[in-house]
Design a protein around this motif. Structure first.
Motif, PDB file in Angstrom:
ATOM      1  N   CYS A 237     123.382 -48.181 -99.886  1.00 18.92           N
ATOM      2  CA  CYS A 237     122.462 -49.259-100.277  1.00 18.92           C
ATOM      3  C   CYS A 237     123.133 -50.215-101.258  1.00 18.92           C
ATOM      4  CB  CYS A 237     121.202 -48.667-100.909  1.00 18.92           C
ATOM      5  SG  CYS A 237     120.078 -47.870 -99.733  1.00 18.92           S
ATOM      6  N   LEU A 238     123.930 -49.678-102.170  1.00 19.91           N
ATOM      7  CA  LEU A 238     124.647 -50.533-103.123  1.00 19.91           C
ATOM      8  C   LEU A 238     125.763 -51.310-102.429  1.00 19.91           C
ATOM      9  CD1 LEU A 238     124.918 -48.038-106.140  1.00 19.91           C
ATOM     10  CD2 LEU A 238     123.256 -49.876-105.814  1.00 19.91           C
ATOM     11  N   VAL A 249     130.911 -50.064 -94.749  1.00 19.15           N
ATOM     12  CA  VAL A 249     129.947 -49.374 -95.622  1.00 19.15           C
ATOM     13  C   VAL A 249     129.754 -47.945 -95.151  1.00 19.15           C
ATOM     14  CG1 VAL A 249     127.520 -49.274 -96.307  1.00 19.15           C
ATOM     15  CG2 VAL A 249     128.751 -51.454 -96.364  1.00 19.15           C
ATOM     16  N   SER A 250     129.659 -47.761 -93.848  1.00 18.56           N
ATOM     17  CA  SER A 250     129.461 -46.432 -93.277  1.00 18.56           C
ATOM     18  C   SER A 250     130.560 -45.473 -93.709  1.00 18.56           C
ATOM     19  CB  SER A 250     129.411 -46.524 -91.748  1.00 18.56           C
ATOM     20  OG  SER A 250     129.445 -45.239 -91.159  1.00 18.56           O
ATOM     21  N   TYR A 251     131.800 -45.877 -93.527  1.00 20.67           N
ATOM     22  CA  TYR A 251     132.920 -44.999 -93.859  1.00 20.67           C
ATOM     23  C   TYR A 251     133.098 -44.847 -95.370  1.00 20.67           C
ATOM     24  CZ  TYR A 251     134.283 -44.711 -88.977  1.00 20.67           C
ATOM     25  OH  TYR A 251     134.295 -44.437 -87.627  1.00 20.67           O
ATOM     26  N   ALA A 252     132.879 -45.916 -96.115  1.00 16.72           N
ATOM     27  CA  ALA A 252     133.051 -45.861 -97.568  1.00 16.72           C
ATOM     28  C   ALA A 252     132.032 -44.950 -98.234  1.00 16.72           C
ATOM     29  CB  ALA A 252     132.971 -47.267 -98.163  1.00 16.72           C
ATOM     30  N   SER A 253     130.867 -44.809 -97.623  1.00 13.32           N
ATOM     31  CA  SER A 253     129.826 -43.959 -98.216  1.00 13.32           C
ATOM     32  C   SER A 253     129.848 -42.534 -97.672  1.00 13.32           C
ATOM     33  CB  SER A 253     128.439 -44.587 -97.992  1.00 13.32           C
ATOM     34  OG  SER A 253     128.218 -44.877 -96.622  1.00 13.32           O
ATOM     35  N   GLY A 254     130.863 -42.199 -96.875  1.00  7.38           N
ATOM     36  CA  GLY A 254     131.053 -40.809 -96.483  1.00  7.38           C
ATOM     37  C   GLY A 254     130.657 -40.442 -95.068  1.00  7.38           C
ATOM     38  N   LYS A 263     121.453 -43.838 -87.914  1.00  7.89           N
ATOM     39  CA  LYS A 263     120.310 -42.944 -87.718  1.00  7.89           C
ATOM     40  C   LYS A 263     119.846 -42.353 -89.044  1.00  7.89           C
ATOM     41  CE  LYS A 263     118.894 -38.787 -85.170  1.00  7.89           C
ATOM     42  NZ  LYS A 263     119.338 -37.738 -84.209  1.00  7.89           N
ATOM     43  N   THR A 264     120.793 -41.879 -89.851  1.00 10.79           N
ATOM     44  CA  THR A 264     120.449 -41.269 -91.142  1.00 10.79           C
ATOM     45  C   THR A 264     119.891 -42.298 -92.105  1.00 10.79           C
ATOM     46  OG1 THR A 264     122.231 -39.653 -90.836  1.00 10.79           O
ATOM     47  CG2 THR A 264     121.335 -39.882 -93.063  1.00 10.79           C
ATOM     48  N   PHE A 265     120.489 -43.494 -92.120  1.00  9.54           N
ATOM     49  CA  PHE A 265     120.032 -44.560 -93.013  1.00  9.54           C
ATOM     50  C   PHE A 265     118.590 -44.937 -92.697  1.00  9.54           C
ATOM     51  CE2 PHE A 265     119.525 -48.728 -94.816  1.00  9.54           C
ATOM     52  CZ  PHE A 265     120.313 -48.710 -95.957  1.00  9.54           C
ATOM     53  N   ARG A 266     118.277 -45.084 -91.414  1.00  6.38           N
ATOM     54  CA  ARG A 266     116.917 -45.452 -91.016  1.00  6.38           C
ATOM     55  C   ARG A 266     115.928 -44.333 -91.372  1.00  6.38           C
ATOM     56  NH1 ARG A 266     114.596 -49.050 -87.478  1.00  6.38           N
ATOM     57  NH2 ARG A 266     116.611 -49.753 -86.682  1.00  6.38           N
ATOM     58  N   LYS A 267     116.344 -43.089 -91.191  1.00  6.66           N
ATOM     59  CA  LYS A 267     115.481 -41.952 -91.488  1.00  6.66           C
ATOM     60  C   LYS A 267     115.095 -41.908 -92.964  1.00  6.66           C
ATOM     61  CE  LYS A 267     115.400 -36.874 -91.401  1.00  6.66           C
ATOM     62  NZ  LYS A 267     116.184 -35.648 -91.067  1.00  6.66           N
ATOM     63  N   HIS A 271     114.599 -48.382 -92.684  1.00  5.69           N
ATOM     64  CA  HIS A 271     115.170 -49.632 -92.175  1.00  5.69           C
ATOM     65  C   HIS A 271     116.553 -49.366 -91.599  1.00  5.69           C
ATOM     66  CE1 HIS A 271     112.044 -51.915 -94.304  1.00  5.69           C
ATOM     67  NE2 HIS A 271     112.299 -51.142 -95.349  1.00  5.69           N
ATOM     68  N   SER A 272     117.002 -50.236 -90.717  1.00  4.01           N
ATOM     69  CA  SER A 272     118.392 -50.197 -90.289  1.00  4.01           C
ATOM     70  C   SER A 272     119.240 -50.780 -91.418  1.00  4.01           C
ATOM     71  CB  SER A 272     118.584 -51.027 -89.020  1.00  4.01           C
ATOM     72  OG  SER A 272     118.408 -52.410 -89.311  1.00  4.01           O
ATOM     73  N   PRO A 273     120.542 -50.472 -91.475  1.00  4.94           N
ATOM     74  CA  PRO A 273     121.388 -51.048 -92.527  1.00  4.94           C
ATOM     75  C   PRO A 273     121.360 -52.576 -92.554  1.00  4.94           C
ATOM     76  CG  PRO A 273     122.517 -49.223 -91.475  1.00  4.94           C
ATOM     77  CD  PRO A 273     121.275 -49.474 -90.669  1.00  4.94           C
ATOM     78  N   SER A 274     121.401 -53.206 -91.387  1.00  2.55           N
ATOM     79  CA  SER A 274     121.410 -54.673 -91.347  1.00  2.55           C
ATOM     80  C   SER A 274     120.089 -55.256 -91.833  1.00  2.55           C
ATOM     81  CB  SER A 274     121.724 -55.162 -89.936  1.00  2.55           C
ATOM     82  OG  SER A 274     120.791 -54.633 -89.004  1.00  2.55           O
TER      83      SER A 274
END
Length: 285
Positions: A237-238, A249-254, A263-267, A271-274
């Motif tokens: 989120c940051l 962002v996906s790879y940098a956050s692990g 999928k995890t972000f929306r759960k 919201h979707s990341p975008s």
């Protein structure tokens, strides 16, 4: 009452957390601790003040400053009447250790040191600081940071402060649990963007893997996997407020799989990341 660890993340676009509750918030965290300093403002009404070894009541509102990992009872616990509180939470390293060592901030350093015993402030400071905290809830991020420094200075110079002598030296096993869990939390902070093996954390806690999993669930109410995923999403989120692409962002956050990240972000956020990025960027304008 079971001592729980509260996982706190900075507010979006900010280096600290500011929360405004206008009704009783049922977080599930009753008797808990966290590595952040915490300032709690309750404008009116009475309630129970249980911080470390200190137990008392407040009757006409409250302004209290609590040091890192000092166990305390949620101020909304047992409240049914109309309730409001503003909570500010910040980590000691939010601006780097050298910043707080500046000579201009010597009074704030002393405030931080005294907060390990718990500090309660009188009506005059409560009114002044409470007004500043209300302003912060609507300020843009940079102005909010400046106001935070002013608030800390006001607290450091307040003449109407009471030391609660709430230090945790007499908390027995709670003190040991705080230290052990803080090690686990710091490990997650340092390694969240890499694979985290449960065996590594079990060894850190001097427990077998099954015992660690049971201990972790008892302390947080979450499995290690859920806890780490939530932490990674909060970091994402940051990062979404920067110029990094969604994949970066996906790879940098692990997350090592973009589909799993989405999928995890929306759960967790709904919201979707975008969509999250678009919404938050609009709020910051």
């Amino acid at each position: 009452m079971k001592l729980q660890f509260e996982n706190i993340q900075a507010s979006t676009g900010s280096s600290f957390t500011l929360l405004h509750h206008t009704s009783v918030k049922e977080s599930g965290m009753v008797w808990h601790h966290h590595p952040e300093y915490e300032l709690v403002f309750i404008p009116s009404g009475g309630g129970r003040r249980h911080i470390g070894k200190h137990i008392s009541r407040f009757e006409e509102g409250e302004l209290v400053f609590i040091g890192p990992n000092l166990p305390h009872l949620s101020f909304s616990y047992g409240r049914q009447d109309p309730y409001e509180q503003i909570v500010l939470q910040l980590r000691a390293d939010m601006m780097g250790e050298a910043f707080w060592q500046l000579p201009e901030l010597m009074p704030v350093q002393q405030l931080f040191a005294r907060s390990h015993q718990g500090l309660s402030f009188g009506a005059e400071t409560r009114a002044a600081v409470g007004a500043a905290l209300r302003e912060m809830t609507t300020q843009p991020s940079f102005q909010r940071l400046l106001t935070l420094l002013q608030v800390l200075q006001q607290l450091a110079q307040a003449p109407d402060v009471t030391v609660l002598h709430a230090g945790s030296s007499g908390l027995g096993r709670y003190g040991k649990e705080k230290e052990r869990f803080n090690q686990i939390y710091q490990y997650v902070q340092l390694h969240y963007n890499h694979d985290i093996e449960v065996r590594e954390l079990a060894d850190l806690a001097n427990l077998s893997v099954p015992a660690f999993c049971s201990y972790f669930k008892k302390m947080t109410g979450q499995t290690l996997t859920d806890f780490v995923q939530e932490y990674r999403v909060n970091q994402a989120c940051l990062l979404l407020l920067t110029d990094a692409t969604i994949t970066e962002v996906s790879y940098a956050s692990g997350f090592n799989n973009l589909s799993h990240f989405n999928k995890t972000f929306r759960k967790i956020t709904g919201h979707s990341p975008s969509a999250y990025r678009k919404q938050k960027m609009a709020e910051l304008v």
